[in-house]
Design a protein around this motif. Structure first.
Motif, PDB file in Angstrom:
ATOM      1  N   LEU A 178      41.838  39.406  29.759  1.00 34.81           N
ATOM      2  CA  LEU A 178      40.503  38.927  30.124  1.00 34.81           C
ATOM      3  C   LEU A 178      40.427  37.402  30.060  1.00 34.81           C
ATOM      4  O   LEU A 178      39.916  36.754  30.979  1.00 34.81           O
ATOM      5  CB  LEU A 178      39.451  39.517  29.181  1.00 34.81           C
ATOM      6  CG  LEU A 178      39.123  41.004  29.310  1.00 34.81           C
ATOM      7  CD1 LEU A 178      38.143  41.396  28.209  1.00 34.81           C
ATOM      8  CD2 LEU A 178      38.535  41.320  30.675  1.00 34.81           C
TER       9      LEU A 178
ATOM     10  N   ALA B   5      32.285  40.598  31.425  1.00 32.06           N
ATOM     11  CA  ALA B   5      33.256  41.645  31.739  1.00 32.06           C
ATOM     12  C   ALA B   5      32.792  42.976  31.168  1.00 32.06           C
ATOM     13  O   ALA B   5      32.340  43.042  30.020  1.00 32.06           O
ATOM     14  CB  ALA B   5      34.629  41.287  31.177  1.00 32.06           C
TER      15      ALA B   5
ATOM     16  N   VAL C 156      31.690  40.177  26.765  1.00 28.30           N
ATOM     17  CA  VAL C 156      32.369  41.405  27.156  1.00 28.30           C
ATOM     18  C   VAL C 156      31.616  42.573  26.536  1.00 28.30           C
ATOM     19  O   VAL C 156      31.231  42.528  25.365  1.00 28.30           O
ATOM     20  CB  VAL C 156      33.858  41.396  26.737  1.00 28.30           C
ATOM     21  CG1 VAL C 156      34.029  41.153  25.250  1.00 28.30           C
ATOM     22  CG2 VAL C 156      34.550  42.686  27.146  1.00 28.30           C
TER      23      VAL C 156
END
Length: 331
Positions: free
Chosen positions: A171, A309, A181
């Motif tokens: 990531l 994300a 995230v």
């Protein structure tokens, strides 16, 4: 090598880099794709980390490979076992077949038939025991005590945590300016590993955990200040079921350290997110894989202007579960 007897603080960023080297060539470096629809909806840059593209269909392969690859030849010959809600068992079966070890996977009666079939297709033996993951663990530990097999923990093991943490490295390499995230939270191996990695690289990244509304063992344990038992309930996010172990020695403290915030989501929100993924993103994924989107929607999390994300953790959904999800959105 990580000492399994040491506390979670021994799971370092360096250990996660070592795990990446150990699983290279077996686990896939999965793509991180930008969702145009979600980016427009939330006025942000929303990325999907597609762990559904692992050979076993879920992120669990990373940790299982790291743990089994660390075993010596004599230990491998005696075989490995585990208890699983499905995806970990499939990962252990896949890794064991590649590394030449016999595998017995213990599951509860709540594990969907499609996940059992997927494990068996990889050559592992499946034993169904009781109505909870704790029941399945009783049989797995008997196999260790009486037959000399090695237990591959689903989450509460530094090697498992380090393996899952390799997602975090990817990531940060793909989106160095990542702001947040969102990660499904169950036993804590996934969130703990990713959290250790991304916050080890950039402490400002927000690590948002997401659980289902009922039967969320980690959240109940954090609220009580120590690991507790919870009753498992049927949920669309079945991969997030199971306890964390009253003797938890790794993930409970790690999640408490690295998680920034947490949300619990309803079954209806999970269902709506599953439908979105199929109809808009063109991905058929399991309930646990979409809880990040469910949280964004149900809790109106403000991510405007952020780089975010979502961990799309696995694709192990059967048609009965999918149809139940679809039915919830039609009412």
């Amino acid at each position: 090598m990580i000492n399994r007897a040491t506390p979670q603080s021994a799971v370092t960023l360096h250990d996660i880099y070592l795990a990446r080297a150990r699983i290279a060539g077996q686990a896939v470096r999965t793509p991180l794709v930008k969702s145009v629809s979600l980016s427009e909806r939330f006025e942000a840059e929303v990325y999907l980390k597609l762990e559904t593209l692992q050979p076993s269909g879920a992120f669990k392969l990373r940790g299982a490979l790291n743990a089994i690859a660390a075993l010596d030849e004599a230990t491998l010959e005696r075989g490995v076992t585990t208890a699983s809600t499905g995806n970990h068992g499939r990962a252990v079966a896949w890794a064991a077949s590649r590394l030449g070890a016999r595998a017995i996977i213990c599951v509860s009666g709540l594990v969907p038939a499609n996940k059992v079939a997927a494990i068996e297709a990889l050559g592992a033996e499946v034993r169904t025991v009781g109505r909870s993951q704790d029941d399945a663990f009783v049989e797995a530990r008997r196999l260790v005590a009486e037959e000399g097999m090695t237990l591959i923990e689903p989450f509460d093991d530094p090697l498992i945590v380090a393996g899952q943490g390799t997602i975090g490295l990817e990531l940060m390499e793909d989106v160095p300016e990542l702001d947040r995230v969102l990660i499904g939270l169950s036993g804590g191996g996934l969130l703990g590993g990713i959290g250790r990695a991304v916050r080890g690289i950039n402490p400002r990244v927000r690590v948002t955990g997401v659980s289902m509304m009922y039967g969320a063992a980690m959240i109940e344990s954090l609220a009580n200040g120590h690991p507790v038992e919870v009753e498992e309930v049927e949920t669309l996010a079945d991969s997030l079921g199971g306890g964390i172990g009253l003797d938890n020695r790794c993930t409970w403290s790690l999640v408490r350290e690295v998680m920034s915030d947490h949300h619990q989501v309803s079954e209806r929100a999970i269902a709506a997110a599953m439908v979105h993924f199929l109809e808009v993103e063109k991905m058929l994924v399991e309930g646990a894989a979409v809880v990040g989107l469910a949280a964004l929607e149900e809790h109106a999390i403000d991510i405007r202007g952020e780089k975010v994300a979502l961990i799309v953790s696995g694709n192990g959904v059967d048609m009965a579960t999918w149809q139940r999800a679809r039915g919830m959105t039609d009412t």
